[in-house]
Design an enzyme around this catalytic site. Sequence first.
Site, PDB file in Angstrom:
ATOM      1  N   TYR A   1       0.855  -1.189   0.000  1.00 39.50           N
ATOM      2  CA  TYR A   1       0.000   0.000   0.000  1.00 39.50           C
ATOM      3  C   TYR A   1       0.884   1.229   0.000  1.00 39.50           C
ATOM      4  CZ  TYR A   1      -3.325   3.532   1.679  1.00 39.50           C
ATOM      5  OH  TYR A   1      -4.101   4.654   1.819  1.00 39.50           O
TER       6      TYR A   1
ATOM      7  N   ASP B   1       9.273   2.991  -0.718  1.00 42.46           N
ATOM      8  CA  ASP B   1       8.267   3.616   0.139  1.00 42.46           C
ATOM      9  C   ASP B   1       8.557   3.187   1.571  1.00 42.46           C
ATOM     10  OD1 ASP B   1       6.119   4.408   1.594  1.00 42.46           O
ATOM     11  OD2 ASP B   1       4.594   3.620   0.231  1.00 42.46           O
TER      12      ASP B   1
ATOM     13  N   LYS C   1       4.672   9.372   8.451  1.00 44.79           N
ATOM     14  CA  LYS C   1       4.429   8.810   9.784  1.00 44.79           C
ATOM     15  C   LYS C   1       5.437   9.308  10.840  1.00 44.79           C
ATOM     16  CE  LYS C   1       1.349   5.352   8.103  1.00 44.79           C
ATOM     17  NZ  LYS C   1       1.334   4.452   6.981  1.00 44.79           N
TER      18      LYS C   1
HETATM   19  C1  LIG Z   1       0.658   4.962   5.606  1.00 42.51           C
HETATM   20  C2  LIG Z   1       1.363   4.674   4.354  1.00 42.51           C
HETATM   21  C3  LIG Z   1       1.276   5.531   3.244  1.00 42.51           C
HETATM   22  C4  LIG Z   1       0.323   6.682   3.190  1.00 42.51           C
HETATM   23  O1  LIG Z   1       0.603   7.662   4.110  1.00 42.51           O
HETATM   24  P1  LIG Z   1      -0.594   8.660   4.545  1.00 42.51           P
HETATM   25  O2  LIG Z   1       0.085   9.643   5.451  1.00 42.51           O
HETATM   26  O3  LIG Z   1      -1.622   7.808   5.207  1.00 42.51           O
HETATM   27  O4  LIG Z   1      -1.097   9.286   3.307  1.00 42.51           O
HETATM   28  C5  LIG Z   1       2.077   5.259   2.160  1.00 42.51           C
HETATM   29  N1  LIG Z   1       2.904   4.200   2.139  1.00 42.51           N
HETATM   30  C6  LIG Z   1       3.001   3.358   3.186  1.00 42.51           C
HETATM   31  C7  LIG Z   1       3.971   2.218   3.116  1.00 42.51           C
HETATM   32  C8  LIG Z   1       2.226   3.554   4.307  1.00 42.51           C
HETATM   33  O5  LIG Z   1       2.279   2.681   5.308  1.00 42.51           O
END
Ligand SMILES: *Cc1c(COP(=O)(O)O)cnc(C)c1O
Length: 431
Positions: A144, A238, A266
């Site tokens: 994701y 990511d 995060k």
């Molecule tokens: C949480 C998450 C996102 C998205 O971040 P948001 O601040 O919720 O938009 C993207 N990539 C990964 C791996 C994530 O865990």
Amino acid sequence: MNRDKSEALFKKAINLIPAGVNSPVRAFRSVNENPFYVKRAKGAYLYDVDENEYLDYVSSWGAIILGHADEGLVNAIKTAVEDGTSYGACHPGEIDIAELIIEAFPSIELLRLTSSGTEATMSAIRLARGFTKKQGIIKFRGCYHGHVDSLLVKAGSGLATFGTPDSGGVPEDLAKHTYVAEFNHIETVKRIIREHKDIACLIMEPIMGNMGVILPEGDFLKDVQEMCQQSGILLICDEVITGFRVTYGGAQHIYNIDPDITCLGKIIGGGFAIGAFGGKRRIMESVAPLGDTYQAGTLSGNPVAVRAGVYTLRYLRDHKELYDLMGQRIELMRDYILKIAKKYDIPYYINATTGMFTGFFSTGSVNDYEAAAACNRKAYERFFKQMLSEGIFFAPSQFEASIVTLCHKEREISKTVDSYDKVFRAMASQL
Ligand SMILES: *Cc1c(COP(=O)(O)O)cnc(C)c1O
């Protein structure tokens, strides 16, 4: 456990907010439960409006690492707020956080802040397309990357390697530029690259966190990197969850890979809305106003979020030994839990790394999407509900990471292990 006040609030919320929530997984739908309402949080615990205490393994989906309402962090934020909440102009904190991140991630030479992880991945993909002048994207099934149009895509049917929309509102014309490969199956990447020449980038979570925790096997990440390099495909890591969680320099440090672009979020906001993308200078120079790839944000680099992030990152940098401790605590807990699962004959498998783990209701190991998807979700639902009434909050879905903070210590491990014993004993008699 009485949750009357939460129930009343939820009834009200569903008339005002879709499903009562501002992000879908919070609705607890995949475990057929209604959410509780948080009044406050401290350390490893949440307290709901009915004054129930929950040991928190969601930790704001990975945004919290020092523990809730950390005293030093709270003080840093207070002074930040007194200096004004948003400027829309340059401020020194932006340099502090860029320096901290660039020092921690050698693959990043230039860095831009956004207001969410989604914005970071969205911008990284636009940048990759702008820089390479190609359109295709490779992603892994089950990873994701936020709710970006091009990434809300699932594998096409049959032998088709191009994607189809996995959400209403995503145009097929856009989804078809996304190719879906299988994590830990390098041949699926190879095949896509062989069949399609227009690929701008491959985006991946180096450790999967959004299908539950799934670790890369053997040389998988190295092989992915090599294939990208050979084909002029930009590698986007990511690390929105893993960055500053699995170790100070993220998963790329552990697995010794050198991505072209990295996305963060995060933890780097200390609980505030933030994201960041950065990478090689020659690529990042395509971002406006240096280059023609447009990217912007009214609240990007928000001074309060940045002050919280700088405090958090400095704390982690100056206490790196805490990562080992976090890792050891999870290992210890895993050993205890697996013994309990064995005692009650519950098919259970745990994938763990520093700062996060997932317990899968699975008879075998879980190292790819198929194995994770095959887990017993009904068992997870029972587990979730019984754990919640024991005062332990796991993610309301089998396919999420359980997140620990620096406040998850011996007392919390004991509480968790004791509850596992109770819950698995009850589940064993229900199976
Ligand atoms: C949480 C998450 C996102 C998205 O971040 P948001 O601040 O919720 O938009 C993207 N990539 C990964 C791996 C994530 O865990």
